[in-house]
Design a protein around this motif. Sequence first.
Motif, PDB file in Angstrom:
ATOM      1  N   MET A 245      24.412 -13.129  20.396  1.00  0.00           N
ATOM      2  CA  MET A 245      23.159 -12.519  19.854  1.00  0.00           C
ATOM      3  C   MET A 245      22.132 -13.467  19.261  1.00  0.00           C
ATOM      4  O   MET A 245      22.373 -14.613  19.069  1.00  0.00           O
ATOM      5  CB  MET A 245      23.519 -11.529  18.935  1.00  0.00           C
ATOM      6  N   PRO A 246      20.599 -13.151  19.491  1.00  0.00           N
ATOM      7  CA  PRO A 246      19.876 -13.979  18.999  1.00  0.00           C
ATOM      8  C   PRO A 246      19.736 -14.063  17.297  1.00  0.00           C
ATOM      9  O   PRO A 246      20.666 -13.316  16.939  1.00  0.00           O
ATOM     10  CB  PRO A 246      18.504 -13.170  19.304  1.00  0.00           C
ATOM     11  N   ILE A 247      19.268 -15.204  17.040  1.00  0.00           N
ATOM     12  CA  ILE A 247      19.264 -15.697  15.509  1.00  0.00           C
ATOM     13  C   ILE A 247      18.897 -14.611  14.819  1.00  0.00           C
ATOM     14  O   ILE A 247      19.278 -14.305  13.685  1.00  0.00           O
ATOM     15  CB  ILE A 247      18.534 -16.934  15.500  1.00  0.00           C
ATOM     16  N   THR A 248      17.714 -13.970  15.115  1.00  0.00           N
ATOM     17  CA  THR A 248      17.148 -12.620  14.465  1.00  0.00           C
ATOM     18  C   THR A 248      18.029 -11.698  14.248  1.00  0.00           C
ATOM     19  O   THR A 248      18.256 -11.159  12.841  1.00  0.00           O
ATOM     20  CB  THR A 248      15.863 -12.251  15.090  1.00  0.00           C
ATOM     21  N   GLU A 249      18.939 -11.330  15.079  1.00  0.00           N
ATOM     22  CA  GLU A 249      20.161 -10.352  14.926  1.00  0.00           C
ATOM     23  C   GLU A 249      21.057 -10.968  14.109  1.00  0.00           C
ATOM     24  O   GLU A 249      21.632 -10.108  13.246  1.00  0.00           O
ATOM     25  CB  GLU A 249      20.554  -9.989  16.414  1.00  0.00           C
ATOM     26  N   ILE A 250      21.562 -12.108  14.226  1.00  0.00           N
ATOM     27  CA  ILE A 250      22.610 -12.710  13.290  1.00  0.00           C
ATOM     28  C   ILE A 250      22.088 -12.696  11.817  1.00  0.00           C
ATOM     29  O   ILE A 250      23.009 -12.038  10.913  1.00  0.00           O
ATOM     30  CB  ILE A 250      22.822 -14.147  13.558  1.00  0.00           C
ATOM     31  N   PHE A 251      20.730 -12.977  11.615  1.00  0.00           N
ATOM     32  CA  PHE A 251      20.177 -12.583  10.089  1.00  0.00           C
ATOM     33  C   PHE A 251      20.298 -11.323   9.730  1.00  0.00           C
ATOM     34  O   PHE A 251      20.672 -10.859   8.528  1.00  0.00           O
ATOM     35  CB  PHE A 251      18.802 -13.194  10.393  1.00  0.00           C
ATOM     36  N   ALA A 252      19.704 -10.362  10.736  1.00  0.00           N
ATOM     37  CA  ALA A 252      19.923  -8.993  10.364  1.00  0.00           C
ATOM     38  C   ALA A 252      21.267  -8.456   9.981  1.00  0.00           C
ATOM     39  O   ALA A 252      21.425  -7.515   9.223  1.00  0.00           O
ATOM     40  CB  ALA A 252      19.121  -8.209  11.434  1.00  0.00           C
ATOM     41  N   ARG A 253      22.249  -8.730  10.804  1.00  0.00           N
ATOM     42  CA  ARG A 253      23.687  -8.090  10.952  1.00  0.00           C
ATOM     43  C   ARG A 253      24.548  -8.623   9.712  1.00  0.00           C
ATOM     44  O   ARG A 253      25.043  -8.034   9.106  1.00  0.00           O
ATOM     45  CB  ARG A 253      24.111  -8.127  12.121  1.00  0.00           C
ATOM     46  N   HIS A 254      24.405  -9.890   9.795  1.00  0.00           N
ATOM     47  CA  HIS A 254      25.213 -10.879   8.779  1.00  0.00           C
ATOM     48  C   HIS A 254      24.834 -11.605   7.656  1.00  0.00           C
ATOM     49  O   HIS A 254      25.416 -11.910   6.733  1.00  0.00           O
ATOM     50  CB  HIS A 254      26.248 -11.889   9.623  1.00  0.00           C
ATOM     51  N   GLY A 255      23.292 -11.766   7.702  1.00  0.00           N
ATOM     52  CA  GLY A 255      22.585 -12.413   6.353  1.00  0.00           C
ATOM     53  C   GLY A 255      22.689 -13.807   6.607  1.00  0.00           C
ATOM     54  O   GLY A 255      23.262 -14.418   7.625  1.00  0.00           O
ATOM     55  N   GLU A 256      21.609 -14.318   5.783  1.00  0.00           N
ATOM     56  CA  GLU A 256      21.378 -15.917   5.907  1.00  0.00           C
ATOM     57  C   GLU A 256      22.555 -17.025   5.681  1.00  0.00           C
ATOM     58  O   GLU A 256      22.796 -17.784   6.386  1.00  0.00           O
ATOM     59  CB  GLU A 256      20.125 -16.231   5.074  1.00  0.00           C
ATOM     60  N   ALA A 257      23.474 -16.424   4.493  1.00  0.00           N
ATOM     61  CA  ALA A 257      24.514 -17.104   4.291  1.00  0.00           C
ATOM     62  C   ALA A 257      25.560 -17.365   5.402  1.00  0.00           C
ATOM     63  O   ALA A 257      26.112 -18.364   5.715  1.00  0.00           O
ATOM     64  CB  ALA A 257      25.376 -16.541   2.929  1.00  0.00           C
ATOM     65  N   TYR A 258      25.778 -16.426   6.183  1.00  0.00           N
ATOM     66  CA  TYR A 258      26.848 -16.241   7.286  1.00  0.00           C
ATOM     67  C   TYR A 258      26.222 -17.373   8.176  1.00  0.00           C
ATOM     68  O   TYR A 258      26.835 -18.268   8.960  1.00  0.00           O
ATOM     69  CB  TYR A 258      26.671 -15.014   8.030  1.00  0.00           C
ATOM     70  N   PHE A 259      24.822 -17.126   8.481  1.00  0.00           N
ATOM     71  CA  PHE A 259      24.218 -18.200   9.537  1.00  0.00           C
ATOM     72  C   PHE A 259      24.467 -19.595   9.103  1.00  0.00           C
ATOM     73  O   PHE A 259      24.776 -20.485   9.891  1.00  0.00           O
ATOM     74  CB  PHE A 259      22.955 -17.791   9.587  1.00  0.00           C
ATOM     75  N   ARG A 260      24.014 -19.974   7.751  1.00  0.00           N
ATOM     76  CA  ARG A 260      24.139 -21.230   7.421  1.00  0.00           C
ATOM     77  C   ARG A 260      25.741 -21.939   7.309  1.00  0.00           C
ATOM     78  O   ARG A 260      25.822 -22.897   7.763  1.00  0.00           O
ATOM     79  CB  ARG A 260      23.665 -21.207   5.789  1.00  0.00           C
TER      80      ARG A 260
ATOM     81  N   ILE B 278      22.855 -22.960  20.670  1.00  0.00           N
ATOM     82  CA  ILE B 278      24.542 -22.877  20.660  1.00  0.00           C
ATOM     83  C   ILE B 278      25.151 -21.832  19.575  1.00  0.00           C
ATOM     84  O   ILE B 278      25.999 -21.086  20.015  1.00  0.00           O
ATOM     85  CB  ILE B 278      24.989 -24.238  20.249  1.00  0.00           C
ATOM     86  N   ILE B 279      24.623 -21.607  18.503  1.00  0.00           N
ATOM     87  CA  ILE B 279      25.025 -20.485  17.655  1.00  0.00           C
ATOM     88  C   ILE B 279      24.815 -19.285  18.342  1.00  0.00           C
ATOM     89  O   ILE B 279      25.622 -18.612  18.176  1.00  0.00           O
ATOM     90  CB  ILE B 279      24.387 -20.684  16.298  1.00  0.00           C
ATOM     91  N   ALA B 280      23.560 -18.820  18.625  1.00  0.00           N
ATOM     92  CA  ALA B 280      23.212 -17.690  19.395  1.00  0.00           C
ATOM     93  C   ALA B 280      24.127 -17.442  20.461  1.00  0.00           C
ATOM     94  O   ALA B 280      24.739 -16.289  20.670  1.00  0.00           O
ATOM     95  CB  ALA B 280      21.764 -17.709  19.780  1.00  0.00           C
ATOM     96  N   GLN B 281      24.495 -18.416  21.248  1.00  0.00           N
ATOM     97  CA  GLN B 281      25.363 -18.152  22.433  1.00  0.00           C
ATOM     98  C   GLN B 281      26.669 -17.933  21.907  1.00  0.00           C
ATOM     99  O   GLN B 281      27.474 -16.890  22.550  1.00  0.00           O
ATOM    100  CB  GLN B 281      25.293 -19.458  23.354  1.00  0.00           C
ATOM    101  N   ARG B 282      27.239 -18.548  21.270  1.00  0.00           N
ATOM    102  CA  ARG B 282      28.591 -18.101  20.533  1.00  0.00           C
ATOM    103  C   ARG B 282      28.654 -17.042  19.784  1.00  0.00           C
ATOM    104  O   ARG B 282      29.777 -16.431  19.889  1.00  0.00           O
ATOM    105  CB  ARG B 282      28.915 -19.487  19.489  1.00  0.00           C
ATOM    106  N   GLU B 283      27.436 -16.401  19.316  1.00  0.00           N
ATOM    107  CA  GLU B 283      27.962 -15.260  18.612  1.00  0.00           C
ATOM    108  C   GLU B 283      27.199 -13.988  19.332  1.00  0.00           C
ATOM    109  O   GLU B 283      27.509 -13.050  18.941  1.00  0.00           O
ATOM    110  CB  GLU B 283      26.650 -15.254  17.320  1.00  0.00           C
TER     111      GLU B 283
END
Length: 185
Positions: free
Chosen positions: A51-66, A44-49
């Motif tokens: 982009m894949p989870i790996t890209e969310i981590f790379a672009r925005h960092g772990e805190a953003y993902f959490r 769900i998070i990947a769909q809403r963003e």
Amino acid sequence: MENHPKPLCTYNIFLIGFMGSGKSAISDYLSQHYAMEKIEMDRIIAQREGMPITEIFARHGEAYFRDLETALLVELQSRENTVVSCGGGTPMRERNVTEMKKQGKVVLLTASPQTIYDRVKDSHERPLLEGHMDVDYISGLMEQRREKYEAAADLTICTDGKDQAAVCEELAGKLMEWEKRSCRQ
């Protein structure tokens, strides 16, 4: 006459555990056999963003993902009879554990480091394992998370050497026992 799945419970079940512990497979099985709605948090998070989870981590960092995980857990408060497959790091944040416990039971799925490695070794969708795909690294990361996982869990089930049916049968049995104990108190 059609055989309709029987609901397992009215509350939500949150599956937590290290990546590769079986959360997605068990949520699929529970959804199909116990008439539960299924939520895959990472999907769900990947769909809403977009982009894949790996890209969310790379672009925005772990805190953003959490933060996205926490917001999704809050959003799920209105649901019932839903099985939620949580990301491996979801229970590392106290607020996430609080939100899960408000809404249902937290079930920790465990597996040995070797089993985890065997299940995820060909995946490139695991940002925390990229460049570290070996049993020793997995074992160390699992140990770092173990205390928080165990503290968050209402129930724990080891998935080593078990098929989905066996894990779900054990889960259903433990939930019934847990409910019996709760009613006696």
